[in-house]
Enzyme design. Structure first.
Site: not given
Length: 709
Positions: A98, A171
């Site tokens: 990320h 997510n």
């Protein structure tokens, strides 16, 4: 000789208490100090004198201190040392996963009182608003990679509640690729660039990722999602968010209810096609960041419906899957989705590093009324996030960074450490203490103190997983069967593209054998495209697994097909391709598009305004048609050379990506006869048919065309 002052004699403090005016003055000073502390981190350099980091005003910042104008630099130049030192330490380690993300501020509004199930304050008062911060990111790529790879999008939320910070680290896909956190380093190592060459960047289309998938069959379900259109979103404003794990709601009476979180965009979930995605990445690798920034700046605040699925504890074992398994969804066919709030993103960050880069999320940041379950992936994440933040953010005080700081007060006897910003008074740095009443007291659960849910645990210490976690294919099949034919074709094409990049034939064979357990026809088509032998489901089945359940394979999941999503023209971009010398009524056309909440972008040979005063957004050479959601071609009576030279690419790219096309004027040199007859293509003499065009724009894609993949 002057009389020596007796500093030890008792002063008048105890004898003469402060008068009320003096008390008011003291309180005012305290309030001013508190306000100053709050404002300290808000820096505006406009019309301010230049200073060092210590506040010293400087008369010069262009030259270092030297012994003579051409002489050596002197070590006593403290300003040079401070400036270079700061520059040398401006970069912190990027996130391992990320790393590339974009952040925004917003607000959560509760729309349904959930006090029957939880005492979490943000969910128990209808109409209550709670500030939040979100960070949306890709997973695999480095910080400098593109916005648009085929990848999962992280979607994390930080709620600043009066009870402390509450984080949901989610997510845009509802499940995860592994079941146990101990495998997380292996998965990340496999999907990252291969260590011998450090390629490919931000891609899963390579040997190590697919080798991992075929050797870890719990990955089957999420791999299907990764190969679906969900992995190539049109915009970050058009993605779902999922908390992934099973958590617990706990109400004021201490009763627990299993809960899963999701938030769904009011604009609907929309994706790009693969060829389009590749070209967007090449033309504007920052496209999704800019899209979110621009929408918020222009007041087009994206909104998500925040929802929960609730399951009474007594129904924990009523399903053909384990409700704690993070590789499984809770199908809405069996467990209803309930809207309880709305998330609105309404403010961009002021500084990317200070906010987006330094924000620290942790699924362990909870408030009273929220607790954990025995999901083995969640249990590992509770440890991992704190550990990585200690490294990235330089020590144990990262919660004091403004973006991480709670709005509730912090009181404990922790001290010191890197980047300590709090000035704690007194000699006590431990708990408990009788000195100066410096021991904060414990708060009862009835008054808001956090108390862990009491659950009886009785088991053997063992490294294993329950058999209820071993069916890896049933929900992957159910997901695939719930999609439209177009979406199924995109999954087949995605597998074929990715596996064609895999060099080792044995890995390609292992994958098609494995996914024959999801859908045999799908595996056969992939095998043909990538040069593998006919798939063998038995050969591709890990004997430690459990055979797929017919009951679970037949579950309907229509909520996950984008065919059933919301379709509207709001915020979509319409490219108006035209010529500089045209006398067309651009003002009227632009107004009609804006009246339907879409965005008009005029594209001409140069950036001179149109003759009726409309701003030209792009030149032919500075925008690619894939960056527009639809195309209007305004054909002048005498097209210029540049108009004719570039119009073909704009029309072809828009047509093969299934988007709406409207030609106003003579289309004989613009469209082929087949294109003119195709769905979603309009040809008119004027712009009166704007309503039909907006209808086509809202539909977005016309899949009956013979376009690209």
């Amino acid at each position: 000789m002057a009389k020596k002052q007796d500093n030890n004699k008792e002063h008048d403090f105890k004898k003469a208490p402060l008068t009320p005016p003096d008390i008011d003055k003291v309180e005012q000073v305290a309030d001013n100090a508190k306000q100053k502390d709050l404002e300290y981190n808000k820096v505006d350099n406009k019309n301010k004198a230049f200073t060092t980091n210590k506040g010293l005003k400087m008369a010069e910042d262009e030259f270092s201190l030297k012994a003579g104008r051409r002489g050596p630099t002197l070590i006593e130049d403290f300003h040079l040392r401070e400036k270079i030192m700061h520059f040398d330490h401006e970069r912190i380690p990027e996130r391992i996963v990320h790393a590339r993300g974009v952040g925004a501020h917003g607000v959560f509004k509760c729309t349904k009182d959930m006090s029957e199930y939880t005492k979490a304050s943000i969910f128990t008062e209808e109409g209550k608003e709670t500030p939040l911060f979100t960070r949306i990111s890709t997973v695999a790529g480095f910080r400098g990679s593109t916005d648009t790879p085929r990848d999962v999008r992280g979607f994390a939320l930080k709620f600043y509640t009066e009870e402390g910070n509450y984080d949901i680290v989610g997510n845009n896909m509802p499940i995860f690729i592994i079941q146990d956190a101990i495998k997380f380093p292996d998965f990340v190592h496999a999907v990252k660039p291969e260590p011998d060459t450090e390629v490919p960047q931000a891609q899963s289309a390579h040997d190590t990722f697919w080798d991992f998938v075929s050797r870890n069959q719990e990955s089957a379900h999420m791999t299907m999602w990764q190969m679906s259109d969900r992995a190539i979103p049109r915009s970050l404003r058009m993605i779902d968010g999922f908390g992934i794990h099973t958590f617990r709601f706990v109400n004021a009476e201490g009763k627990g209810t299993f809960v899963r979180f999701q938030w769904n965009p009011q604009l609907g979930v929309h994706s790009r096609v693969w060829d389009e995605t590749l070209k967007v990445s090449g033309n504007d690798p920052d496209s999704q960041r800019k899209d979110l920034y621009d929408a918020i700046d222009e007041g087009d605040y994206p909104v998500w419906d925040f929802c929960v699925q609730l399951l009474p504890e007594e129904k924990e074992f009523d399903f053909p899957f384990d409700i704690l398994d993070p590789t499984k969804v809770w199908p809405e066919e069996h467990i209803e989705k309930i809207k309880i709030g709305e998330i609105t993103l309404n403010r961009n960050v002021d500084n990317f590093f200070a906010e987006t880069e330094q924000v620290a999320f942790n699924p362990g940041n909870v408030i009273p009324g929220i607790d954990f379950t025995n999901d083995p992936l969640l249990q590992g994440r509770l440890f991992s996030y704190t550990d990585t933040q200690l490294l990235r953010l330089g020590g144990p005080n990262f919660a004091q960074i403004p973006i991480n700081r709670p709005i509730s007060e912090v009181h404990n006897n922790q001290r010191d450490g890197w980047h300590q910003h709090m000035i704690n008074k007194g000699p006590v740095s431990y708990h408990k203490s009788a000195i100066d009443d410096q021991s904060p007291y414990y708060e009862s659960a009835e008054n808001g103190g956090y108390e862990h849910y009491q659950e009886k645990i009785d088991g053997v210490v063992i490294k294993d997983r329950d058999d209820s976690f071993r069916d890896h294919f049933s929900q992957a099949t159910a997901f695939y069967k719930s999609l439209s034919e177009v979406e199924q074709k995109h999954i087949k094409d995605a597998f074929s593209f990715e596996l064609s990049k895999v060099r080792r034939p044995e890995i390609r064979q292992n994958v098609v054998d494995m996914f024959a357990n999801v859908d045999e026809k799908l595996a056969e088509e992939i095998a043909k495209n990538v040069g593998a032998q006919k798939p063998n489901a038995e050969r591709g089945f890990d004997p430690v697994g459990v055979k797929p359940s017919k009951e679970a394979q037949d579950v309907k999941m229509p909520e996950f097909s984008q065919e059933a999503t919301i379709f509207k023209a709001d915020t979509l971009k319409v490219g108006i391709y035209s010529d500089n010398d045209d006398n067309f009524d651009f003002k009227g056309l632009v107004k009609s598009i804006k009246d339907n909440n879409a965005k008009a972008e005029i594209i001409q040979g140069d950036l001179q305004d149109t003759k009726d005063g409309q701003m030209v957004k792009h030149r032919y050479e500075t925008v690619h048609p894939v960056l527009e959601d639809a195309l209007i071609v305004v054909v002048p009576e005498k097209p210029s050379h540049d108009f004719i030279k570039n119009v073909g690419e704009f029309v072809e790219e828009t047509f093969k990506h299934y988007k709406p096309i409207w030609v106003i004027g003579d289309a004989s040199d613009i469209l082929s006869s087949e294109q003119e007859k195709a769905d979603g293509v309009m040809v008119t003499k004027d712009s009166k048919d704007i309503d039909k065009f907006i209808e086509n724009l809202a539909k977005q894609r016309f899949w009956d065309r013979d376009g690209s993949n």
